[in-house]
Design an enzyme around this catalytic site. Structure first.
Site, mmCIF file in Angstrom:
data_model
loop_
_atom_site.group_PDB
_atom_site.id
_atom_site.type_symbol
_atom_site.label_atom_id
_atom_site.label_comp_id
_atom_site.label_asym_id
_atom_site.label_seq_id
_atom_site.Cartn_x
_atom_site.Cartn_y
_atom_site.Cartn_z
ATOM 1 C CE1 TYR A 74 -3.441 2.794 0.700
ATOM 2 C CE2 TYR A 74 -1.967 3.462 2.473
ATOM 3 C CZ TYR A 74 -3.047 3.713 1.649
ATOM 4 O OH TYR A 74 -3.720 4.904 1.770
ATOM 5 C CG ASN A 126 -0.597 7.587 6.233
ATOM 6 O OD1 ASN A 126 -0.507 6.438 5.830
ATOM 7 N ND2 ASN A 126 -1.760 8.164 6.412
ATOM 8 N NE ARG A 168 -15.927 25.913 53.084
ATOM 9 C CZ ARG A 168 -17.117 25.282 53.138
ATOM 10 N NH1 ARG A 168 -17.170 23.997 53.453
ATOM 11 N NH2 ARG A 168 -18.219 25.931 52.875
ATOM 12 C CG HIS A 202 -4.290 14.549 0.372
ATOM 13 N ND1 HIS A 202 -4.200 13.879 -0.822
ATOM 14 C CD2 HIS A 202 -5.128 13.820 1.151
ATOM 15 C CE1 HIS A 202 -4.940 12.788 -0.778
ATOM 16 N NE2 HIS A 202 -5.522 12.722 0.412
ATOM 17 N N GLY A 249 -6.005 5.232 0.065
ATOM 18 C CA GLY A 249 -7.368 5.186 0.585
ATOM 19 C C GLY A 249 -8.216 4.221 -0.204
#
Length: 517
Positions: free
Chosen positions: A51, A193, A293, A81, A58
């Site tokens: 891949y 990635n 407090r 991208h 994708g």
């Protein structure tokens, strides 16, 4: 000089690079492993379908890419991208992103050529920040869009921030003698990635959140001091029976800050003394309001949350968050989802909720000081002028309340906001970068709120004339603030002073006990 790749990169060293401009260098042994990892992938990938090397990306991974297009594939990925929008990330956050990406590459599991890590070091040390936009990543295959803009600059395209000015990358590279990256194998996919945008921003959030907490403890202590509160609510004996580390740490810090105060009261000298019991109604409060407090119980969980977030973010910083993982030691390539940002996203949501609560505590303590019906000690709005004619701190309270309200709205979690995209390939996403950026906004806002609280505290000290009774830690803060914020009676615009004091809170050394005394 900070060495990257030697072992884990701790949060302290990360902070030195981002906030104190420390230079970095690469560990030679780790660099050798990067070369070995690259060589392994080159050999292993021949005659295999892997891949992102010889496939599309994708949902397009079903398409095999011809050998003569493999390098072009990587350039296409980066360029396609680079689609971010909105505001540019500030330069220091871009540097944080680059340090995070570099540290992941130095784990030697990304199959990248050593040229890539050398180039990142060059950009970091020369303070050349790629133009990266806030909007784009969904935090599933990592911060794809933000990191694509990093990749665009690495290949010599796009724009950078240099010297505070946005300029063409090619122009700055030529001027600074920086050589753009030539793709050798899978560098395009390796760059985009990963979780490095959310991690870099998240690490800076943790560092700044810790400083906010330090200041919140300091200011909470000062508020208790100037209203002459009793000391038992931050005592060792009361807090130790509640078995939470954070609560006891906050109690210890408050005791250290207030140890030499002449204003804090001992309950046994006042309310446990029989001579003081001949009243039907006591003017002094038997117990303070919760915002005074219950400081240890409120800030304790925030302390624990920051510690947890720091541990998770440091683990992510030192992890391999790539896909696939190139494992030369086991002679294999493993496909999975280490780029998924859920760890960061969840911690950022928890952190922003915690910091929102911190800002709410600050606002309630501020309100107590400004409302004479509550404190029965100061004039309305700690007004040192003529009541009715002058307004004191009335105007700035509106800003604090408005800003806390924004924090409350921003605290809705991103972690549960998954929206499937990428043709449903990314059917569960983390929105990690969104979560980190929203947390940054909450932290920015909270510094503004604490600024107004600190201004009010020093005005209240002025009204009381109790400077010589303050603890040494409180007196140190008071004196430093008065150098940039003189006492005022006549009404003047405060917005420029607010900016100065916010900068002081952001940059001054934190007032933890070791530094306060």
């Amino acid at each position: 000089m900070i060495i990257v790749g030697q072992s884990t990169l701790p949060i302290h060293d990360f902070a030195e690079v981002i906030f104190n401009h420390q230079q970095i260098t690469l560990d030679p042994t780790a660099l050798d492993k990067v070369q070995v990892n690259y060589n392994f992938l080159q050999k292993f990938s021949s005659n295999k379908l892997i891949y992102g090397i010889n496939t599309g990306f994708g949902p397009m991974a079903q398409y095999k890419i011809s050998d003569d297009s493999l390098l072009q594939l990587q350039y296409n990925l980066i360029r396609s991208h680079s689609s971010g929008s909105g505001n540019l990330l500030p330069a220091h956050l871009v540097k944080a992103l680059m340090v995070a990406r570099l540290n992941s590459f130095m784990q030697a599991r990304s199959g990248i050529h050593p040229d890539l890590v050398h180039l990142l070091v060059d950009l970091i040390n020369k303070n050349i920040a790629p133009c990266i936009f806030e909007h784009g990543g969904v935090g599933a295959s990592g911060d794809l869009v933000q990191l694509a803009h990093l990749g665009l600059v690495l290949i010599g395209e796009g724009e950078v921030i240099f010297g505070g000015v946005v300029r063409p990358t090619a122009e700055v590279f030529a001027e600074q003698n920086v050589k753009a990256l030539t793709i050798h194998g899978r560098e395009g996919l390796a760059i985009i990635n990963g979780t490095s945008a959310m991690t870099g921003i998240g690490m800076t959030n943790v560092i700044r959140a810790q400083k906010l907490l330090d200041w919140s403890v300091m200011l909470s202590s000062m508020v208790n001091e100037i209203v002459e509160a009793y000391d038992d609510h931050f005592s060792y004996e009361l807090n130790i029976v509640k078995r939470h580390r954070g609560q006891n740490e906050i109690g210890a810090q408050m005791r250290e800050i207030l140890k030499d105060s002449k204003l804090i009261r001992d309950r046994s000298e006042h309310l446990y003394n029989p001579d003081n019991l001949d009243q039907e109604v006591f003017e002094d409060k038997v117990q303070e309001y919760y915002s005074l407090r219950c400081v240890t119980q409120i800030l304790g969980p925030i302390y624990d949350t920051i510690q947890q977030a720091g541990e998770v973010l440091e683990n992510e910083l030192n992890s391999v968050n790539d896909n696939p993982v190139i494992d030369h030691e086991n002679n294999n390539v493993f496909h999975g989802g280490n780029f998924h940002g859920d760890y960061v996203s969840l911690e950022m949501d928890k952190l922003k909720i915690a910091i929102t609560k911190l800002s709410m505590l600050s606002e309630r303590q501020l309100n107590y000081l400004l409302n004479q019906k509550l404190n029965q000690k100061f004039p309305p709005f700690v007004n040192l002028g003529v009541l009715g004619l002058n307004f004191g701190m009335q105007g700035v309270q509106f800003t604090a309340v408005s800003t806390v309200a924004e924090n409350q709205t921003l605290s809705f979690p991103m972690y549960v906001h998954s929206i499937p995209n990428n043709n449903d390939n990314q059917d569960m996403v983390s929105m990690g970068c969104n979560a980190a950026l929203m947390t940054k906004k909450v932290i920015d806002n909270s510094f503004e709120v604490l600024t107004i609280q600190l201004m009010t505290i020093v005005q209240a000290i002025e009204y009381m004339g109790c400077q010589d009774k303050l603890s040494s830690a409180s007196a140190s803060v008071y004196n430093q603030v008065r150098e940039i914020f003189p006492a005022f009676i006549a009404d003047v615009p405060q917005y420029k002073t607010q900016k100065k004091i916010k900068d002081f809170l952001e940059t001054a050394g934190s007032f933890t006990p070791a530094q306060a005394s």
